[in-house]
Every structure is written in C-alpha cells, then in structure tokens.
Design an enzyme around this catalytic site. Structure first.
Site: not given
Length: 525
Positions: A86, A181, A183
């Site tokens: 990002c 993202h 994660e």
C-alpha cells in the site's frame, strides 16, 4: 539444539498502518523471525540487523505530499528483496523514479485483481478466473493514492478496475509493490503471497518455532543468570505465568515469585494461581494478602487514572518490601512482551511516537538496583500462548480473556469498595460460566461485568428496593484497536440476568453494553 533461530530475519519498516503488527505476526506464524521498526530508523541499524528481506508497511499519509515519510534509501542498495505494501509500494515507486497520483477515487474494501503477467510473487495463486480468462485474486484495498507511472525496469503484474498498477515488480532485484493488504484475512491468498516472498524469494528457513524458542531461551537464561537469585512478580496472567515457568525450568529454586492478592482479582483467582504454580509446578511463591492495604489506599478516589496510579504504587511498594527481604537477589524478571515495547516506543529503534506507557516498561522502581530479565520481550501474545502450551500450562489459563492490570479497580466505576468488588466478582463469574456453558466464551474476544455505583429501583416480593446495577460487556475484535459488541443470544442474556439478580444479593438490575470501539473503549474506565 538449533542455535541462532533468528538468523533468517525479516525487517518491517512501519509507516503507521493499523495492520503492521498483524503483518509481523503473520511472518512469525511461518516460523520466521521478524522485527518491527519505525520507518525513520538509522541506516547503520538496518545494516547491522542483516535482514534477509525488508517489508515496507502501509500507512495513513499521502505519498504525494513532499513532507511525508520515505524509506531509508539504503534498503534499495543492500541486495535483499523488498516488498512494499500500500503506502510502502507508493513510496518505493516515488523513491525509485516512478509517479504516484491522488485520483480522488480511492478503493476501500474487496476488489477483484486480475493477474496480467507472470511473476515469482504470485504465480499459481488464484481465487477465480474472469471473463477474459485471466486468473484473479480477491484482495482487500484501502487507498486513495496509486502508482500511475512505473519506475524504470519495473513491470505491471496485476490490475483492478480503478487501479491499473496494483502489483509491480523488478524481477532482477526482487523489488515488489502491492497496492492491497496481504496481511489481512480478507485477502484470501494473502498469507500464501507473504509465504512466497519470505520463504522462497527471501529464502528464509522456518526455524522460529515454539520448541526452538524454548530451547534457545532456556540456554540463554542459564548463561545470563548462572547461580544468581531472581525475583518475579507473578500475577497469574499469561505473560507472567509463562515467564515464571521458563525461569523455573532454567534455574529451579533460584527463582522466587511474589504473588500479591490485591482484593481486585476475579472470583477464586488467588487460589487458582497458587494451586497451579505452587502445587502443580512447585514454584517458590511468596503469597501476600494485601486487600485491606489496597482498599485503604483507594478510599475516596474516583478518578480512573488516579486509581490506576494508586494501585500501581501500592503494588510496587509491596514488591519492594518483599524483594528487600530476599537475600542475594540480583535480577528482576518481567513478563514484558514485544507489543509492550512497540507500544511504549521503548525498543530504541528510532524516533517513534509514544502510544502509551505500559506498566511493565515504565513502572520499574527506580531505586531497585537489579538486572532486568525479560525472556518474552521478542514474542507476540499468540507466541507466548504457544510456549505456554509447550510448557504444560493449562489451556484454560492461557486462553482466558484479557484482564486489566488494575483488575476490578477499573471495573468498579468511581470509588472502589470491598462490598462493590465482592458483588462484581460474583456477577462476573456467572456471566463467564454461562458463556462457557453456551460454548461462546472462546467465540467472543473479551467478556466481563462492570459495577455501576447507582441505585435502581426493583421489586422484591411485595416490596420495592433500591439496589445496585451491573453492566455486561462482550466484544468481538481481531486486534483490540477496533471492536464490535458481541450480538449474544437473548435467551443467554436473560439467563445471565436472572442468575445475577437472584444469586447476587444487592443487585436489582442488569444491562448489556452495545457500544462499539470507537467511539467507546473496551473497558469502561
């Protein structure tokens, strides 16, 4: 025993994303050691760390502004793979000669991402195939800026409808940028992508496992302590419990634990701690019953912050008194974990904003001339629990809901009195029992009762009575930074309310807290 289990390591530079700690935990879950440092860390520290790979986190700033954070230039000269996520992708693009623009049309939430070119980072990863027969991923976006011009030698790997460059790569240097993202669990193949980067591209060996961590920690503790005496404040919480068992394994009777019953613990908690650690594990424990001392110190105090300080001060006074009675003590042990250090900005990695002063980090008695031992300071909470299981601690203890350091002192609103604590203890125990019976205890992130010092009218038999009010709180959260109130079944709430009103004499009304975080906090004080 495998030595240097952190020799293959990933460095994460934090640009302020709410997901950064989650990212570090995801890498630890693969069995690879990772550390989280502020973005403005000195170049020499990065070199000395010898990372196998570097990840640039997301962040709240706009990369298009001139005064916003930038990655240390040295990371692009070390010859190790770099992954920008990002904001991390955007600053990488700018620093290497690309362009980032604010299009005033951000992407927030799920987005289908079409893979345009093959690349080591994403080959073989696929959630579905679109109408153009392109493999696609379902990813989680949260951005307003985007890369509009690639740096030299970079290739566009994937796009979304509103973000033409959603993954970029420099195959020779192993530099990668992803606008989404990976994660978060919302990105379905996110963990697979991170594994690809860490295990294959960075070639990290997964040595960071609970068994290896225990073996290495025991060896280090024995070397550090030798025949010296160690003292530890045992609370019964996960962190101090695992610290105690590790030290007991390493040095045996050279460890003395001080357990202070401050009158602010949960129902039967004091006896449970003694049963487990003294009787089952054979630890040397000094049990101090100090409820009256704490109650006297709290008399007349209503402000939550003042209550916290008083509770902390009295605990330190008692601990000091007990430590002074022990002969030959040279070390103070604490259950500080990695998030304590990150949140307190006390790890000394670079300039970082102080989020909060954690009691383990900031509350050390200044006059104590003891060495400090913190065997868990490199571990996240979930890793500490895994160690606890390996060490034989009861699963029920390791997976209890969080309990504040000041205990019931911040769950009794206003002035703390013994009578209020006794009522609250019983009500809280009933709530937890009913959640466990309904098999919902582990499905909510935290649940507890709060004592409200207001009298409400109730009808008991033929008479009216003015008695106290209990509030119930249960929340669901991933990271405790934001939370949603748990939508518990009405019949369960009804059972809990009936039991509390009938079994806890002095309570006439039970209410359920349906506030989210934000705007409310999880605890009432």
């Amino acid at each position: 025993m495998i030595k240097n289990i952190d020799r293959h390591r990933i460095l994460i530079l934090d640009f302020g994303s709410q997901y950064t700690q989650l990212l570090a935990r995801r890498i630890r879950e693969m069995g690879v050691y990772s550390e989280l440092w502020p973005w403005d860390v000195a170049a020499e520290r990065i070199q000395a760390f010898h990372p196998q790979g570097i990840i640039l986190s997301g962040g709240p700033e706009s990369a298009t502004e001139n005064d916003t954070p930038r990655a240390p230039d040295i990371i692009f000269t070390l010859g190790v793979p770099v992954l920008g996520i990002c904001y991390g992708m955007q600053t990488m693009a700018i620093q290497l000669g690309g362009t980032v623009s604010n299009t005033h049309q951000g992407e927030f939430g799920y987005a289908p991402l079409a893979l345009k070119n093959k690349n080591a980072l994403i080959d073989g990863l696929e959630d579905f195939v679109n109408a153009n027969n392109e493999p696609c991923l379902k990813v989680w976006m949260s951005h307003a800026d985007k890369v509009t011009k690639l740096p030299e030698h970079f290739t566009c790997i994937a796009s979304t409808e509103t973000c033409p460059i959603a993954i970029m790569a420099h195959p020779e240097k192993h530099f990668y940028g992803v606008q989404f993202h990976p994660e978060v669990t919302h990105t379905l193949q996110g963990q697979s992508l991170l594994k690809r980067f860490v295990l294959q591209i960075c070639q990290c060996e997964p040595l960071w496992t609970p068994r290896n961590i225990i073996d290495q920690t025991l060896s280090e503790l024995k070397d550090q302590i030798g025949d010296d005496q160690v003292i530890l404040g045992l609370s019964g919480g996960v962190d101090s419990a695992v610290t105690a068992i590790l030290l007991h394994r390493a040095i045996g009777k050279s460890l003395t634990c001080v357990f202070v019953d401050n009158g602010l613990l949960r129902l039967n908690e004091s006896q449970q701690v003694l049963n487990i650690f003294q009787d089952q594990f054979g630890l040397n424990i000094i049990h101090v019953s100090a409820a009256n001392r704490f109650m006297n110190a709290l008399k007349g105090i209503q402000d939550p912050e003042k209550k916290r300080k008083v509770i902390g001060r009295v605990f330190v006074d008692i601990f000091d008194e007990q430590a002074a009675k022990q002969k030959g003590v040279k070390w103070l042990a604490q259950g500080t974990i990695y998030t304590d250090l990150v949140e307190s900005a006390a790890s000394g990695t670079a300039k970082s904003h102080l989020i909060k002063s954690h009691h383990n980090v900031a509350g050390l008695p200044k006059e104590m001339k003891l060495g400090l031992i913190e065997p868990l300071k490199e571990l996240f909470k979930d890793e500490v629990r895994q160690l606890g299981l390996e060490l034989g601690l009861p699963n029920a203890m390791l997976h209890r809901h969080p309990f504040p350091g000041p205990g019931l002192g911040v769950r009794v609103l206003g002035e703390v009195k013994q009578e209020y604590c006794d009522l609250l203890r019983q009500a809280d125990a009933i709530f937890i029992q009913e959640l466990q019976k309904a098999e919902l205890y582990q499905k909510v992130s935290q649940a507890f009762a709060v004592f409200l010092p207001i009298r409400s009218v109730g009808v008991m038999g033929d008479g009216r009575k003015y008695e106290w009010v209990i509030a119930l709180r249960a929340i669901e959260t991933v990271d405790f930074m934001t939370a949603h109130w748990a939508e518990l079944p009405y019949d369960l709430l009804g059972r809990v309310s009936n039991r509390i009103i009938n079994e806890v004499k002095g309570i006439s009304r039970v209410v359920y807290d349906i506030s989210g975080k934000p705007p409310a906090t999880i605890e009432w004080e």
